[in-house]
Design a protein around this motif. Structure first.
Motif, PDB file in Angstrom:
ATOM      1  N   THR A 175       0.853  -1.187   0.000  1.00 62.26           N
ATOM      2  CA  THR A 175       0.000   0.000   0.000  1.00 62.26           C
ATOM      3  C   THR A 175       0.887   1.234   0.000  1.00 62.26           C
ATOM      4  O   THR A 175       1.744   1.396   0.883  1.00 62.26           O
ATOM      5  N   ILE A 176       0.701   2.078  -0.994  1.00 65.58           N
ATOM      6  CA  ILE A 176       1.402   3.357  -1.079  1.00 65.58           C
ATOM      7  C   ILE A 176       0.551   4.400  -0.363  1.00 65.58           C
ATOM      8  O   ILE A 176      -0.590   4.648  -0.760  1.00 65.58           O
ATOM      9  N   ALA A 177       1.098   5.003   0.683  1.00 66.25           N
ATOM     10  CA  ALA A 177       0.374   6.001   1.479  1.00 66.25           C
ATOM     11  C   ALA A 177       0.957   7.377   1.157  1.00 66.25           C
ATOM     12  O   ALA A 177       2.104   7.670   1.519  1.00 66.25           O
ATOM     13  N   VAL A 178       0.178   8.211   0.478  1.00 69.41           N
ATOM     14  CA  VAL A 178       0.716   9.451  -0.090  1.00 69.41           C
ATOM     15  C   VAL A 178      -0.270  10.611   0.019  1.00 69.41           C
ATOM     16  O   VAL A 178      -1.476  10.413   0.130  1.00 69.41           O
ATOM     17  N   ARG A 179       0.257  11.826  -0.042  1.00 62.19           N
ATOM     18  CA  ARG A 179      -0.598  13.005  -0.119  1.00 62.19           C
ATOM     19  C   ARG A 179      -1.166  13.168  -1.528  1.00 62.19           C
ATOM     20  O   ARG A 179      -2.332  13.506  -1.702  1.00 62.19           O
ATOM     21  N   ASP A 180      -0.327  12.948  -2.531  1.00 63.56           N
ATOM     22  CA  ASP A 180      -0.737  13.120  -3.928  1.00 63.56           C
ATOM     23  C   ASP A 180      -1.223  11.769  -4.455  1.00 63.56           C
ATOM     24  O   ASP A 180      -0.437  10.945  -4.934  1.00 63.56           O
ATOM     25  N   VAL A 181      -2.520  11.544  -4.372  1.00 62.77           N
ATOM     26  CA  VAL A 181      -3.084  10.248  -4.750  1.00 62.77           C
ATOM     27  C   VAL A 181      -2.923   9.985  -6.246  1.00 62.77           C
ATOM     28  O   VAL A 181      -2.664   8.849  -6.664  1.00 62.77           O
ATOM     29  N   ASP A 182      -3.059  11.019  -7.068  1.00 59.43           N
ATOM     30  CA  ASP A 182      -2.902  10.824  -8.509  1.00 59.43           C
ATOM     31  C   ASP A 182      -1.488  10.339  -8.830  1.00 59.43           C
ATOM     32  O   ASP A 182      -1.303   9.411  -9.636  1.00 59.43           O
ATOM     33  N   ALA A 183      -0.495  10.959  -8.215  1.00 53.48           N
ATOM     34  CA  ALA A 183       0.882  10.511  -8.421  1.00 53.48           C
ATOM     35  C   ALA A 183       1.067   9.093  -7.905  1.00 53.48           C
ATOM     36  O   ALA A 183       1.771   8.279  -8.512  1.00 53.48           O
ATOM     37  N   GLY A 184       0.416   8.786  -6.783  1.00 52.50           N
ATOM     38  CA  GLY A 184       0.489   7.441  -6.233  1.00 52.50           C
ATOM     39  C   GLY A 184      -0.046   6.398  -7.194  1.00 52.50           C
ATOM     40  O   GLY A 184       0.529   5.318  -7.348  1.00 52.50           O
TER      41      GLY A 184
END
Length: 319
Positions: free
Chosen positions: A53-62
């Motif tokens: 699971t990638i946990a990120v602020r920028d979901v589109d980039a994720g």
């Protein structure tokens, strides 16, 4: 230091570290995996079979990163979830929505040398993001980590910890002039101490934590540096005959800490170049070694108590 005998070096890549390692059936969370070494950390764990699971602020980039990893790994399961470490409500939402055991938590996200910025709670942003947000995340996921059996936490520190111990009397630069380097330094010291404190408290639950120094890498992390300072630093590194690591090499020690069988049951260490770092009075060549205060158990205990007080007080203030 010889806690273990690692075959890897500063030149090793993350994918080389997981060669022959099977993480099938294990779950992993990697914060800040939409850029830099976080991408290569997530990629290597996914290639080894972990459900990442990638946990990120920028979901589109994720999602772009997740798609790239899925393609490069031949169909690995990579999920993306929003997480803003500077927002405790967002951290609580992430941990509250997590279900099932968690085997690997890589606290990779970070900010560096920012202008003087504060969260709505008045916390200095580097300490709030790099340490307090990750501490809240790990504490909130403790049950899931304990349920996994043999879970590992990887805490991304830096040689920048050498710029400052924890200044408990003025954590958030309310009395002293703001210094971006000192603010970054104490946040990275906190990352190292968290690994010591978490292992001391949670090893009985089957959870160990180690801190990681990725090495010298030019990534988006330096985006807040003055351009002239950044250029001069790069020139100095080149003139000294030193070379920066690639992101794939920079992720190697994180992946080593997360996946290597050599670290089964081992925690509380500060690692660099896939080895345990030497405790030194000053950082060598600006990169190597760990200062004594960053691995000191009493310092770790003090930080743990302060961290719990801050997180508890923040939640009471909004309840």
């Amino acid at each position: 230091m010889n806690t273990f005998d690692s075959p890897f070096t500063a030149a090793s890549t993350a994918l080389e570290v997981v060669r022959g390692v099977d993480l099938t059936g294990r779950t992993a969370v990697v914060t800040g995996a939409a850029s830099g070494i976080g991408i290569e950390t997530a990629r290597a764990l996914a290639h080894a079979g972990a459900d990442v699971t990638i946990a990120v602020r920028d979901v589109d980039a994720g999602h772009r990163v997740a798609g790239d990893i899925t393609r490069s790994s031949g169909g690995a399961v990579v999920q993306v979830r929003p997480l803003d470490l500077a927002d405790l409500s967002a951290v609580d939402r992430f941990t509250g929505e997590w279900s099932g055991p968690l085997h690997l938590l890589v606290n990779n996200a970070g900010i560096m040398m920012t202008p003087e910025l504060r969260t709505p709670l008045g916390w200095e942003l580097q300490f709030a993001t790099n340490h307090l947000g990750h501490a809240a995340l790990a504490i909130g996921l403790h049950g899931a980590l304990a349920a996994a059996g043999g879970a590992r936490i990887v805490s991304l520190s830096s040689s920048g910890h050498g710029m400052s111990d924890i200044v408990y009397e003025d954590l958030f630069f309310r009395q002293r002039p703001y210094d971006a380097g000192h603010a970054y330094g104490q946040s990275k010291t906190a990352n190292a101490l968290f690994a010591v404190g978490a292992t001391r408290r949670w090893a009985a639950d089957g959870i160990t934590a180690n801190a990681v120094m990725p090495g010298g890498i030019w990534t988006n992390l330096q985006r807040h540096w003055d351009p002239s300072v950044l250029a001069a630093t790069k020139a100095q590194v080149a003139a000294a005959g030193m070379s920066a690591k690639t992101p794939e090499q920079g992720a190697a020690t994180s992946v080593f800490a997360a996946a290597s069988p050599l670290l089964d049951g081992v925690g509380g260490l500060y690692l660099e170049d896939c080895h345990e770092a030497e405790v030194v009075p000053a950082i060598i060549d600006g990169v190597s070694g760990v200062r004594p205060y960053a691995v000191d158990p009493e310092n770790a205990d003090r930080l743990w108590d302060v961290t719990l007080d801050l997180l508890g007080g923040a939640r009471r203030s909004v309840s």
